[in-house]
Design a protein around this motif. Structure first.
Motif, short mmCIF file in Angstrom:
data_model
loop_
_atom_site.label_atom_id
_atom_site.label_comp_id
_atom_site.label_asym_id
_atom_site.label_seq_id
_atom_site.Cartn_x
_atom_site.Cartn_y
_atom_site.Cartn_z
N ASP A 34 66.12 49.85 39.62
CA ASP A 34 65.92 51.16 40.25
C ASP A 34 66.39 52.24 39.29
O ASP A 34 67.10 51.99 38.31
CB ASP A 34 66.66 51.27 41.59
CG ASP A 34 68.14 50.97 41.45
OD1 ASP A 34 68.85 51.76 40.81
OD2 ASP A 34 68.59 49.93 42.01
N ILE A 35 65.99 53.45 39.56
CA ILE A 35 66.28 54.59 38.69
C ILE A 35 67.78 54.85 38.61
O ILE A 35 68.30 55.22 37.56
CB ILE A 35 65.54 55.84 39.20
CG1 ILE A 35 64.02 55.64 39.08
CG2 ILE A 35 65.96 57.07 38.43
CD1 ILE A 35 63.55 55.48 37.65
N GLN A 36 68.49 54.67 39.71
CA GLN A 36 69.92 54.94 39.71
C GLN A 36 70.66 53.98 38.78
O GLN A 36 71.55 54.40 38.02
CB GLN A 36 70.48 54.82 41.13
CG GLN A 36 71.95 55.19 41.27
CD GLN A 36 72.22 56.62 40.87
OE1 GLN A 36 71.39 57.50 41.03
NE2 GLN A 36 73.40 56.86 40.30
N PRO A 133 56.76 58.40 23.12
CA PRO A 133 56.16 58.39 24.45
C PRO A 133 56.58 57.16 25.25
O PRO A 133 56.80 56.08 24.68
CB PRO A 133 54.66 58.37 24.16
CG PRO A 133 54.55 57.72 22.84
CD PRO A 133 55.77 58.12 22.06
N LEU A 134 56.70 57.34 26.55
CA LEU A 134 56.94 56.23 27.48
C LEU A 134 55.64 56.01 28.24
O LEU A 134 55.26 56.78 29.11
CB LEU A 134 58.08 56.56 28.46
CG LEU A 134 59.47 56.69 27.85
CD1 LEU A 134 60.47 57.20 28.89
CD2 LEU A 134 59.93 55.35 27.28
N THR A 135 54.94 54.90 27.86
CA THR A 135 53.60 54.67 28.40
C THR A 135 53.39 53.19 28.65
O THR A 135 53.87 52.34 27.88
CB THR A 135 52.52 55.18 27.42
OG1 THR A 135 52.78 56.54 27.09
CG2 THR A 135 51.13 55.05 28.02
N THR A 136 52.71 52.90 29.74
CA THR A 136 52.27 51.53 30.01
C THR A 136 50.75 51.52 30.02
O THR A 136 50.11 52.57 29.87
CB THR A 136 52.80 51.04 31.38
OG1 THR A 136 52.14 51.76 32.42
CG2 THR A 136 54.30 51.24 31.49
N VAL A 137 50.16 50.35 30.22
CA VAL A 137 48.69 50.27 30.26
C VAL A 137 48.15 50.96 31.50
O VAL A 137 46.95 51.23 31.59
CB VAL A 137 48.23 48.79 30.23
CG1 VAL A 137 48.60 48.15 28.91
CG2 VAL A 137 48.85 48.01 31.40
N ALA A 172 60.17 48.75 32.05
CA ALA A 172 61.29 48.67 33.00
C ALA A 172 61.28 49.86 33.97
O ALA A 172 61.48 49.70 35.18
CB ALA A 172 62.61 48.62 32.25
N LEU A 173 61.03 51.07 33.42
CA LEU A 173 60.98 52.26 34.29
C LEU A 173 59.81 52.18 35.26
O LEU A 173 59.92 52.56 36.43
CB LEU A 173 60.88 53.53 33.44
CG LEU A 173 62.17 53.98 32.75
CD1 LEU A 173 61.89 55.15 31.81
CD2 LEU A 173 63.20 54.38 33.79
N ASP A 174 58.66 51.68 34.74
CA ASP A 174 57.49 51.56 35.60
C ASP A 174 57.77 50.59 36.75
O ASP A 174 57.42 50.85 37.91
CB ASP A 174 56.30 51.08 34.78
CG ASP A 174 54.99 51.22 35.54
OD1 ASP A 174 54.78 52.28 36.18
OD2 ASP A 174 54.18 50.28 35.52
N GLU A 180 60.86 51.31 43.62
CA GLU A 180 61.39 52.41 44.42
C GLU A 180 60.32 52.96 45.36
O GLU A 180 60.58 53.25 46.53
CB GLU A 180 61.91 53.52 43.50
CG GLU A 180 62.70 54.59 44.23
CD GLU A 180 63.41 55.53 43.28
OE1 GLU A 180 62.95 56.68 43.14
OE2 GLU A 180 64.39 55.09 42.66
N SER A 181 59.09 53.08 44.84
CA SER A 181 57.99 53.55 45.70
C SER A 181 57.74 52.57 46.83
O SER A 181 57.48 52.95 47.98
CB SER A 181 56.72 53.74 44.87
OG SER A 181 56.90 54.72 43.89
N SER A 182 57.82 51.27 46.48
CA SER A 182 57.61 50.24 47.50
C SER A 182 58.70 50.31 48.57
O SER A 182 58.41 50.22 49.77
CB SER A 182 57.62 48.85 46.85
OG SER A 182 57.51 47.85 47.82
N ARG A 183 59.94 50.47 48.11
CA ARG A 183 61.03 50.58 49.07
C ARG A 183 60.88 51.84 49.93
O ARG A 183 61.12 51.80 51.14
CB ARG A 183 62.37 50.61 48.33
CG ARG A 183 62.76 49.27 47.73
CD ARG A 183 64.00 49.43 46.88
NE ARG A 183 64.44 48.15 46.33
CZ ARG A 183 65.40 48.03 45.42
NH1 ARG A 183 66.01 49.12 44.94
NH2 ARG A 183 65.75 46.83 44.97
N GLN A 184 60.48 52.91 49.27
CA GLN A 184 60.29 54.15 50.02
C GLN A 184 59.17 54.01 51.04
O GLN A 184 59.29 54.44 52.19
CB GLN A 184 60.00 55.30 49.07
CG GLN A 184 59.90 56.66 49.75
CD GLN A 184 59.72 57.78 48.76
OE1 GLN A 184 59.76 57.58 47.55
NE2 GLN A 184 59.49 58.98 49.26
#
Length: 697
Positions: A34-36, A133-137, A172-174, A180-184
């Motif tokens: 998680d972000i925290q 840059p922080l990028t995923t596919v 990892a951030l993705d 986090e979105s899923s939990r939210q």
């Protein structure tokens, strides 16, 4: 990619060491869920295998490139580092995010493209930076920047290594953002399900529970739990309209300053604002402190409540009360919260209206049942001829007249001084009449305030006047097919006398606030200690009503006119009160009885009974002990039947002065004179006697 033009020579063991560093970095970064956690651990983990003087991670909104989340860390700096809100064109991050390639600033002292950031880094002695840059596919996330205090710190190999770190960091951030979105989403779904369950549960409870307080407690508890609040209450206005009563409160962590006994003023309170406007009112701690009355805000602030939502309970365009929710946190209620709560309060308002209607009907039925049995048990207990004690010729004459008139339905007027037993004679008439199986309803006209007398006698409809919140059946209607005993009939105000006359003559009347005429069959027995004929001459009493009452007058003699009955009464009252006090009293001293017989008893039988009761209390043996000294010392001041009104006035004024102007009470003038308080007040009005500030005139 912008890199250093100078070639970098690496020793053979450098790639191996770098791969080991990358493996450690990947392992550490992959553990973030998680972000925290990322905020708390990333800089510390990174510092183990990469030297830096600052690290920056920024997540940007893909549509606006606005900063959604940022982490900035500068090792060794104790004070919190302030990061200004740079515009995208003022930093390399905007270019890196847009072009998706790293950029290296070899020396910030010579950098000309980003002057504002150059001046910012100068104060922290940052010379070179690498921004990646922080990028995923799947998507672009943001940028990863790192810097040190020496120039030209980032070679091509270093940038390549940091790019690998950035790729793993992006993954990892993705993952953390997705989790986090899923939990939210899961929490939002649970909230929606909880709210749906609340609606269904409330619906079931509201239709099955008509007990108001229990219903509101269930509502408060369920709403507080689902809305994640710390306190929930339902407040309804008190009859006076000045305050709210807290009918239900669910506050598990209360310190005791707010309870269901709390009264909240309407004026100035957020509950009052919602109640009067019919709109939702939101309040923060500062607003509560500033706007509310001190007594109201003090309780909430002592409890530690910092935010509140107050919703009016409206049914059929009528505001019934307020649902109040509060939190310890300074967290405002969202519009989504308010929209949902507005659905809830609509259901609650309907349920409250139903519960109030049910309560009103139940109370009315109970009241009617109690009124219909109005003192019947007490009346039947000892109010027959056996309860009338005496053998004097004067009393026998009265009882003969009772026997004569009882069988008819004619109106009887009982005349006599206070305390002579007029109510007892009225009950004897009723018990020997054809109406003995119906109710005898009693009403003391002098004991009821003038403004309420008409309502008590004739009844009223709901809303007939201020405070008439329910329908009331009057004594006249309650006595239908029975007997109505009007005591102190001479005190009926002149404005009510015509309506009473019509009811007696035509046997019909209307309740206050009603146009519907009701017919009754009532036998009237009236009583007074006043001279009604003289009142008629002085225009204080209607002559036609007097004639209607004076069909069959019976004069009840005072006790001084039948002294031979005093020993019988003394024995009767002695045994009556001795049984009640569980005492054994067998005899009365002859000398004391003689004194009692000689006394003139201005308060008549009532005074004698009170005197005997006091003697029973004082008695310690089996022989009655009288406080005869009270009679010798003149503790009871006789108010004889005085022919001259001026002498009567002088006597009352004298007794009032001895009592320091007190009319009622155990040492008041009424007690000293052996009169009812209302009777004495009536005589004082008639004689023009005023009592104010202990002055009698």
């Amino acid at each position: 990619m912008v890199t250093d033009a100078q070639a970098v020579q690496l020793s053979p063991d450098v790639p191996v060491r770098r791969y080991e560093d990358l493996l450690r970095a990947t392992t550490a970064i992959a553990g973030y869920r998680d972000i925290q956690t990322f905020r708390e651990r990333f800089a510390e983990e990174l510092q183990r295998f990469i030297a830096f003087d600052y690290v920056l991670v920024i997540l940007l909104d893909p549509a606006t490139q606005a900063v959604q989340w940022r982490m900035f860390h500068a090792p060794g700096r104790n004070e919190e580092v302030h990061v200004p809100d740079f515009q995208p064109h003022e930093t390399p991050t905007g270019w890196v995010y847009a072009n998706q390639v790293p950029i290296v600033i070899h020396d910030w002292h010579r950098e000309t493209r980003y002057p504002r950031m150059r001046e910012y880094f100068k104060q922290y002695d940052i010379r070179s930076s690498c921004v990646l840059p922080l990028t995923t596919v799947h998507r672009r996330l943001g940028v990863f920047a790192i810097g040190v205090s020496r120039p030209a710190a980032y070679s091509a190999e270093e940038v390549e290594f940091l790019s690998s770190v950035a790729n793993h960091l992006a993954l990892a951030l993705d993952n953390a953002l997705n989790l986090e979105s899923s939990r939210q989403a899961e929490a939002e779904l649970k909230d929606k399900n909880d709210r749906l369950e609340l609606v269904l549960d409330l619906t079931n409870r509201l239709v099955s529970n008509l007990e108001l307080r229990e219903l509101l407690r269930e509502v408060s508890g369920n709403v507080r739990r689902v809305m994640k609040c710390d306190a929930a209450a339902v407040a309804l206005p008190e009859p006076d309209g000045d305050c709210f009563g807290v009918y239900a409160l669910d506050f598990p962590d209360s310190k005791g300053f707010l309870t269901e006994d709390t009264r909240i003023p309407v004026e100035g309170s957020p509950l009052g604002a919602a109640f009067r406007s019919g709109k939702v009112e939101l309040r923060s701690r500062s607003q509560i402190q500033a706007d509310c009355p001190e007594a109201c805000s003090a309780s909430a602030l002592r409890e530690g409540l910092r935010s509140g939502c107050f919703l009016p309970l409206i049914s059929k365009d009528r505001v019934l009360g307020v649902l109040a929710l509060s939190r310890f946190a300074e967290e405002p209620f969202s519009q989504d919260d308010v929209d949902f709560l507005e659905q809830i309060v609509r259901q609650v308002a309907i349920a409250i209206e139903n519960a109030l209607a049910y309560k009103e009907i139940a109370e009315l039925k109970e009241k009617l049942a109690q009124e219909k049995l109005y003192l019947e048990d007490e009346i039947r207990g000892e109010m027959d001829f056996e309860g009338i004690v005496g053998q004097s010729s004067a009393l026998r004459h009265v009882l003969q007249m009772v026997e004569t008139v009882a069988a008819s339905d004619s109106t009887v007027l009982l005349l006599g001084e206070t305390g002579t037993g007029k109510e007892l004679i009225a009950r004897a008439i009723h018990d020997r009449s054809r109406r003995k199986d119906r109710t005898l309803v009693k009403m003391n006209c002098a004991a009821i305030p003038t403004g309420l007398l008409e309502s008590e006698l004739f009844g009223h409809e709901r809303g007939a006047f201020t405070g008439a919140i329910s329908q009331k059946i009057g004594r006249l209607e309650l006595a239908d097919r029975g007997t109505l005993f009007l005591d102190e009939v001479g005190d009926i105000p002149s404005e009510i006398q015509p309506k009473l006359l019509r009811a007696l003559q035509e046997r019909e009347f209307e309740r206050l606030g009603s146009t519907h005429t009701k017919r009754v069959d009532v036998r009237l027995v009236a009583a007074t200690n006043r001279d009604l004929q003289k009142m008629v001459e002085e225009k204080q009493f209607r002559s036609d009503l007097f004639y209607r009452l004076n069909v069959f007058p019976i004069r009840i003699p005072p006790l001084r006119e039948r002294p031979e009955d005093i020993p019988l009464l003394v024995h009767y009252f002695t045994q009556k009160h001795a049984r009640r006090m569980e005492k054994q009293i067998d005899g009365v001293p002859v000398t004391a009885m003689a004194k009692l017989t000689e006394w003139h008893w201005p308060g008549n039988i009532r005074e004698l009974e009170n005197f005997v009761e006091r003697a029973v209390i004082l008695t310690r043996g089996t022989t009655l002990q009288f406080p005869i000294e009270e009679l010798k010392n003149g503790a009871a001041h006789p108010l004889l039947v005085i022919k001259s009104s001026s002498s009567e006035r002088d006597e009352i004024v004298r007794i009032l002065r001895e009592a320091n102007g007190r009319v009622g009470g155990p040492d008041g003038a009424a007690t000293r004179l052996g009169l009812k308080r209302t009777t004495l007040i009536s005589r004082m009005k008639k004689l023009g006697i005023n009592v104010s500030a202990r002055q009698v005139s």
